[in-house]
Design a protein around this motif. Sequence first.
Motif, mmCIF file in Angstrom:
data_model
loop_
_atom_site.group_PDB
_atom_site.id
_atom_site.type_symbol
_atom_site.label_atom_id
_atom_site.label_comp_id
_atom_site.label_asym_id
_atom_site.label_seq_id
_atom_site.Cartn_x
_atom_site.Cartn_y
_atom_site.Cartn_z
ATOM 1 N N ASP A 86 0.867 -1.197 -0.036
ATOM 2 C CA ASP A 86 0.080 -0.156 0.060
ATOM 3 C C ASP A 86 0.868 1.231 0.096
ATOM 4 O O ASP A 86 1.466 1.402 1.158
ATOM 5 C CB ASP A 86 -0.803 -0.065 1.225
ATOM 6 N N GLY A 87 1.019 1.753 -1.268
ATOM 7 C CA GLY A 87 1.904 3.154 -1.420
ATOM 8 C C GLY A 87 1.314 4.407 -0.520
ATOM 9 O O GLY A 87 2.085 5.018 0.185
ATOM 10 N N LEU A 88 0.012 4.376 -0.477
ATOM 11 C CA LEU A 88 -0.736 5.469 0.199
ATOM 12 C C LEU A 88 -0.325 5.349 1.736
ATOM 13 O O LEU A 88 0.039 6.103 2.396
ATOM 14 C CB LEU A 88 -2.056 5.434 0.089
ATOM 15 N N GLY A 89 -0.559 4.176 2.338
ATOM 16 C CA GLY A 89 -0.239 3.817 3.619
ATOM 17 C C GLY A 89 1.006 4.124 4.037
ATOM 18 O O GLY A 89 1.433 4.450 5.020
ATOM 19 N N LEU A 90 2.027 3.629 3.154
ATOM 20 C CA LEU A 90 3.398 3.921 3.429
ATOM 21 C C LEU A 90 3.770 5.418 3.394
ATOM 22 O O LEU A 90 4.369 5.716 4.391
ATOM 23 C CB LEU A 90 4.365 3.193 2.154
ATOM 24 N N VAL A 91 3.314 6.206 2.632
ATOM 25 C CA VAL A 91 3.456 7.482 2.633
ATOM 26 C C VAL A 91 2.917 8.170 4.251
ATOM 27 O O VAL A 91 3.618 8.833 5.006
ATOM 28 C CB VAL A 91 2.758 8.220 1.427
ATOM 29 N N ALA A 92 1.557 7.526 4.518
ATOM 30 C CA ALA A 92 1.017 8.107 5.763
ATOM 31 C C ALA A 92 1.907 7.614 6.801
ATOM 32 O O ALA A 92 2.395 8.501 7.736
ATOM 33 C CB ALA A 92 -0.296 7.415 5.819
ATOM 34 N N GLY A 93 2.429 6.430 6.883
ATOM 35 C CA GLY A 93 3.384 6.020 7.910
ATOM 36 C C GLY A 93 4.581 6.812 8.268
ATOM 37 O O GLY A 93 5.011 7.162 9.066
ATOM 38 N N ALA A 94 5.137 7.025 6.829
ATOM 39 C CA ALA A 94 6.370 7.910 6.852
ATOM 40 C C ALA A 94 6.106 9.371 7.451
ATOM 41 O O ALA A 94 7.003 9.899 8.125
ATOM 42 C CB ALA A 94 6.965 8.000 5.551
ATOM 43 N N LEU A 95 5.013 9.663 7.291
ATOM 44 C CA LEU A 95 4.559 11.278 7.656
ATOM 45 C C LEU A 95 4.425 11.023 9.145
ATOM 46 O O LEU A 95 5.026 11.868 10.103
ATOM 47 C CB LEU A 95 3.479 11.888 6.954
ATOM 48 N N ILE A 96 3.646 10.108 9.712
ATOM 49 C CA ILE A 96 3.251 9.790 11.148
ATOM 50 C C ILE A 96 5.122 9.816 11.824
ATOM 51 O O ILE A 96 5.188 10.481 12.804
ATOM 52 C CB ILE A 96 2.795 8.751 11.489
ATOM 53 N N GLY A 97 5.816 9.092 11.091
ATOM 54 C CA GLY A 97 7.107 8.948 11.727
ATOM 55 C C GLY A 97 7.987 10.201 11.440
ATOM 56 O O GLY A 97 8.535 10.284 12.783
ATOM 57 N N VAL A 98 7.836 10.823 10.619
ATOM 58 C CA VAL A 98 8.540 12.394 10.437
ATOM 59 C C VAL A 98 8.109 13.246 12.040
ATOM 60 O O VAL A 98 8.813 13.884 12.425
ATOM 61 C CB VAL A 98 8.248 12.928 9.527
ATOM 62 N N VAL A 99 6.695 13.153 11.926
ATOM 63 C CA VAL A 99 6.020 14.070 13.180
ATOM 64 C C VAL A 99 6.496 13.454 14.358
ATOM 65 O O VAL A 99 6.807 14.240 15.479
ATOM 66 C CB VAL A 99 4.522 13.724 13.124
ATOM 67 N N SER A 100 6.714 12.260 14.455
ATOM 68 C CA SER A 100 7.225 11.636 16.146
ATOM 69 C C SER A 100 8.633 11.885 16.156
ATOM 70 O O SER A 100 8.980 12.135 17.288
ATOM 71 C CB SER A 100 6.932 10.017 15.861
ATOM 72 N N LEU A 101 9.234 11.866 15.110
ATOM 73 C CA LEU A 101 10.862 12.498 15.384
ATOM 74 C C LEU A 101 10.782 13.856 15.522
ATOM 75 O O LEU A 101 11.577 14.319 16.599
ATOM 76 C CB LEU A 101 11.600 12.210 13.910
ATOM 77 N N THR B 203 11.704 17.574 20.186
ATOM 78 C CA THR B 203 11.222 18.637 20.947
ATOM 79 C C THR B 203 11.291 18.397 22.558
ATOM 80 O O THR B 203 11.789 19.133 23.224
ATOM 81 C CB THR B 203 9.822 19.064 20.714
ATOM 82 N N ILE B 204 10.858 16.975 22.823
ATOM 83 C CA ILE B 204 11.009 16.636 24.208
ATOM 84 C C ILE B 204 12.584 16.337 24.578
ATOM 85 O O ILE B 204 12.627 16.874 25.949
ATOM 86 C CB ILE B 204 10.385 15.276 24.251
ATOM 87 N N ILE B 205 13.442 15.923 23.949
ATOM 88 C CA ILE B 205 14.620 16.171 24.317
ATOM 89 C C ILE B 205 15.184 17.457 24.472
ATOM 90 O O ILE B 205 15.836 17.772 25.337
ATOM 91 C CB ILE B 205 15.394 15.416 23.121
ATOM 92 N N ALA B 206 15.049 18.437 23.531
ATOM 93 C CA ALA B 206 15.489 19.662 23.715
ATOM 94 C C ALA B 206 14.791 20.422 25.026
ATOM 95 O O ALA B 206 15.578 21.191 25.597
ATOM 96 C CB ALA B 206 14.967 20.405 22.341
#
Length: 213
Positions: free
Chosen positions: A180-195, A200-203
């Motif tokens: 699922d290419g769309l799901g993969l993009v969604a997961g990647a975006l969630i991953g970037v937001v989580s990073l 922010t928490i570390i800073a």
Amino acid sequence: MTDTFATAALPRTDARSHPQQLSQLLRNLSLTAGPKITLRDLAVAMEDRSFGAFLVVFALPNLIPLPPGSTFILGLPLIFVAWQMLASRHARIWLPKRMGDYAFENATFFVFVNRISPWLQRAETLIKPRGWFLGGRLAERVIGLLALILAIVIFLPIPFGNWLPAFALAVIGFAHMERDGLGLVAGALIGVVSLILAGTIIAAAAAVLTFVV
């Protein structure tokens, strides 16, 4: 000693030759296996979807409340899988013999499958074969790099910073399995937001420590 599973060659599947969904595959594996199931049995059953499948399997425990320090243990398998997704010459996971031989009771596995099946089936209604764009290992390595970074974040003792990366890896893993290419993009975006959130928490923690000291 080299695991024989690592050297066997299998053709890659795509959305047009899509195999069983994960919930069905896990249930069938439990029903047809003997009293014990090894990690190699799981890897062979997943075939060339094993990168995504093992990301899901190892990410799911990180989504439930666990005692402090648990991510040190649960994060290591994710790092192992993500590193292979990034660096391996093969299109599926390789397991050292000792790890591949690790066995657990089928009865326990069956209970685990029954508990997660409703969640898996709901996810499978959202994530399905469409728009798949990872046609080769190069593109898959890029996703593997993101998965590795997320796995390292899960491994680190970051307060409230582990759940979202684990969720992102679960989505990425599901999308990889279902092509699922769309799901993969969604997961990647969630991953970037989580990073960004983890950073922010570390800073913020560093700023508090600097102020206290």
